[in-house]
Motif scaffolding. Sequence first.
Motif, short mmCIF file in Angstrom:
data_model
loop_
_atom_site.label_atom_id
_atom_site.label_comp_id
_atom_site.label_asym_id
_atom_site.label_seq_id
_atom_site.Cartn_x
_atom_site.Cartn_y
_atom_site.Cartn_z
N ILE A 176 9.90 -3.77 6.68
CA ILE A 176 10.58 -3.18 5.52
C ILE A 176 9.54 -2.93 4.41
O ILE A 176 8.82 -3.85 4.01
CB ILE A 176 11.68 -4.12 4.99
CG1 ILE A 176 12.58 -4.58 6.15
CG2 ILE A 176 12.50 -3.44 3.90
CD1 ILE A 176 13.32 -3.46 6.84
N TYR A 177 9.44 -1.65 3.96
CA TYR A 177 8.50 -1.28 2.89
C TYR A 177 8.99 -1.89 1.57
O TYR A 177 10.13 -2.29 1.44
CB TYR A 177 8.39 0.24 2.81
CG TYR A 177 7.26 0.75 1.93
CD1 TYR A 177 5.94 0.37 2.22
CD2 TYR A 177 7.51 1.56 0.82
CE1 TYR A 177 4.92 0.83 1.41
CE2 TYR A 177 6.49 2.01 0.02
CZ TYR A 177 5.18 1.63 0.31
OH TYR A 177 4.16 2.07 -0.51
N SER A 178 8.10 -1.91 0.57
CA SER A 178 8.43 -2.57 -0.70
C SER A 178 9.61 -1.94 -1.41
O SER A 178 10.32 -2.61 -2.16
CB SER A 178 7.20 -2.55 -1.62
OG SER A 178 6.76 -1.21 -1.83
N TYR B 86 2.14 2.73 7.31
CA TYR B 86 2.56 3.22 8.62
C TYR B 86 1.35 3.27 9.56
O TYR B 86 1.42 2.82 10.71
CB TYR B 86 3.20 4.60 8.46
CG TYR B 86 3.83 5.17 9.70
CD1 TYR B 86 5.18 4.94 9.98
CD2 TYR B 86 3.08 5.93 10.59
CE1 TYR B 86 5.76 5.49 11.12
CE2 TYR B 86 3.65 6.46 11.74
CZ TYR B 86 5.01 6.23 12.00
OH TYR B 86 5.57 6.76 13.14
N ALA B 87 0.22 3.80 9.04
CA ALA B 87 -0.99 3.94 9.86
C ALA B 87 -1.55 2.57 10.23
O ALA B 87 -2.06 2.37 11.34
CB ALA B 87 -2.03 4.75 9.09
N SER B 88 -1.40 1.60 9.32
CA SER B 88 -1.88 0.24 9.60
C SER B 88 -1.10 -0.39 10.75
O SER B 88 -1.65 -1.07 11.62
CB SER B 88 -1.77 -0.63 8.35
OG SER B 88 -2.61 -0.14 7.33
N LEU C 236 0.84 -1.20 0.00
CA LEU C 236 0.00 0.00 0.00
C LEU C 236 0.87 1.25 0.00
O LEU C 236 2.11 1.17 0.02
CB LEU C 236 -0.91 -0.01 1.23
CG LEU C 236 -1.89 -1.22 1.36
CD1 LEU C 236 -2.64 -1.12 2.69
CD2 LEU C 236 -2.87 -1.22 0.19
N ASP C 237 0.21 2.38 0.05
CA ASP C 237 0.93 3.64 0.19
C ASP C 237 1.71 3.61 1.50
O ASP C 237 1.27 3.03 2.49
CB ASP C 237 -0.06 4.81 0.16
CG ASP C 237 0.64 6.14 0.31
OD1 ASP C 237 0.58 6.68 1.43
OD2 ASP C 237 1.27 6.60 -0.67
N TYR C 238 2.89 4.23 1.50
CA TYR C 238 3.77 4.19 2.68
C TYR C 238 3.03 4.69 3.91
O TYR C 238 3.10 4.09 4.98
CB TYR C 238 5.03 5.02 2.40
CG TYR C 238 5.99 5.06 3.57
CD1 TYR C 238 6.95 4.07 3.72
CD2 TYR C 238 5.93 6.09 4.50
CE1 TYR C 238 7.83 4.09 4.79
CE2 TYR C 238 6.81 6.12 5.59
CZ TYR C 238 7.76 5.12 5.73
OH TYR C 238 8.63 5.15 6.79
N ASN C 239 2.31 5.83 3.75
CA ASN C 239 1.62 6.40 4.91
C ASN C 239 0.50 5.48 5.39
O ASN C 239 0.27 5.34 6.60
CB ASN C 239 1.05 7.78 4.55
CG ASN C 239 2.16 8.80 4.31
OD1 ASN C 239 3.22 8.72 4.93
ND2 ASN C 239 1.93 9.76 3.41
#
Length: 483
Positions: free
Chosen positions: A159-161, A83-85, A77-80
Amino acid sequence: MAKRENEAEKPKKKKKLASGIRQRWARTILSVVAAVVVLAGIAFTLANGIYTYSTMRSGLEAEADTTTAFLRNYLNLDYNECYASCVLLVQNYARKDRLELQFVDESGHIVASSYGLFADERVATDEIPRALSTRSAVYFVGQNPLTDERIMSVATPMIYSDGRVVGVLRFVTATRNADRFILLSLMVAMVAAGIMVGVVYLSSRMYLKSILVPVSEITETAKRIAGGSYGVQIQKKFDDEIGELADTINDMSNQISQSERMQSEFVSSVSHELRTPLTAITGWGETLLSGDVDADETRRGITIILREARRLTSMVEELLEFTRMQDGRFTLNVRKCDLRAEFEDMIFMYGSRLRQEGIELEYEDSDDDVPELSCDPERMRQVFLNILDNAAKHGGEGKKITASLRREGDQAVFCIRDYGPGIPPEELPLVKKKFYKGSSKARGSGIGLAVCEEIVTMHGGKLELSNAEGGGALVTVRLPIEA
């Protein structure tokens, strides 16, 4: 007064004996048992602690794997939004009653906590930077500097995509319950160890008592025997090694008592045997010195003096032989000799003497080949003469003695039998013992057969006594024939 002092000393001696053995037992067995039990308790506690901490760590790692696997669905998903998840998952963590879940940023500050209270606190332990540097899950156990509480934690980086770090999920739990459980297990182990040592101590004390009491009684009885109370007996209480020891000491006491009695009888008998010929010699010597005797009476007196002197000489020689046997000076002059010829000559010589007493000595010859034997002929002649003399003294009323020689395998067998009343069956095992005279009223010191057996044994042979069929005593001498 002295008797009371001796009685007072007995408990002290028993106590000293018991305390000495108990002290050695405490220094060895009990100390080893206690050390083994304590070490086993410590080993059990350490193993239990390792197992408990290993289980806690496995639980945290499993929980971390499950949660991170769920969050990977949001990494695209979107980075933000991602983060919120993560924040939302932490705030709504369902297992917060068992452990705390924290979401920590790259600088180490707590962004969200399942407990809800963090006030932008910074993680004081080192698992966050280690997890970020390795980009993998990191395990930590130790003291939390902020709360002084021992904790266990697992930090897993998200770790983000595109490779950026969204944050770190930190699973934290206090170890006080585990530490309390480990401490409790240690206390239980120590109590169990104490109970086990106590059981070993009590059972061993009872066992030692079962040994020390009879041993003390045996010791006291042995001291009484050593002090001259021959014949005193120990009451046997156990059919084991202690009972066997008691039987052995009882047998020893009986044998010493019997030996003491036999020695007393021997002294009395020898005194009587010496007094009789000395009285005859003295009486006839005084009679001859008086001069009031004729030639025939003088000849008779000298004959009696010579006979009694020879009798005294024989007794003294027998006593000397016995003395040499007792102190180890009894030796043999061994050489090859024709013992058959020696035996036949002795039978012929002694037969003429027995005929004067009305006793027939019959020699039963055999065709067996008996070669020359290695022996001391003088000693063996002494043996045969002593046996013949005993046959004449104790079985002479039968008026007949037979002697024979034969070969049985690798043995030369000499037999001498009388036709008297024989030996009482209960006395057969005792006849060869020194000083023993039994029920016989015949003169003698009671050591002749003991000397004979010693001579035969030194030749490697055997002297046997038995009662012959049809009556009378049978003495058998077996000597080895060299190959």
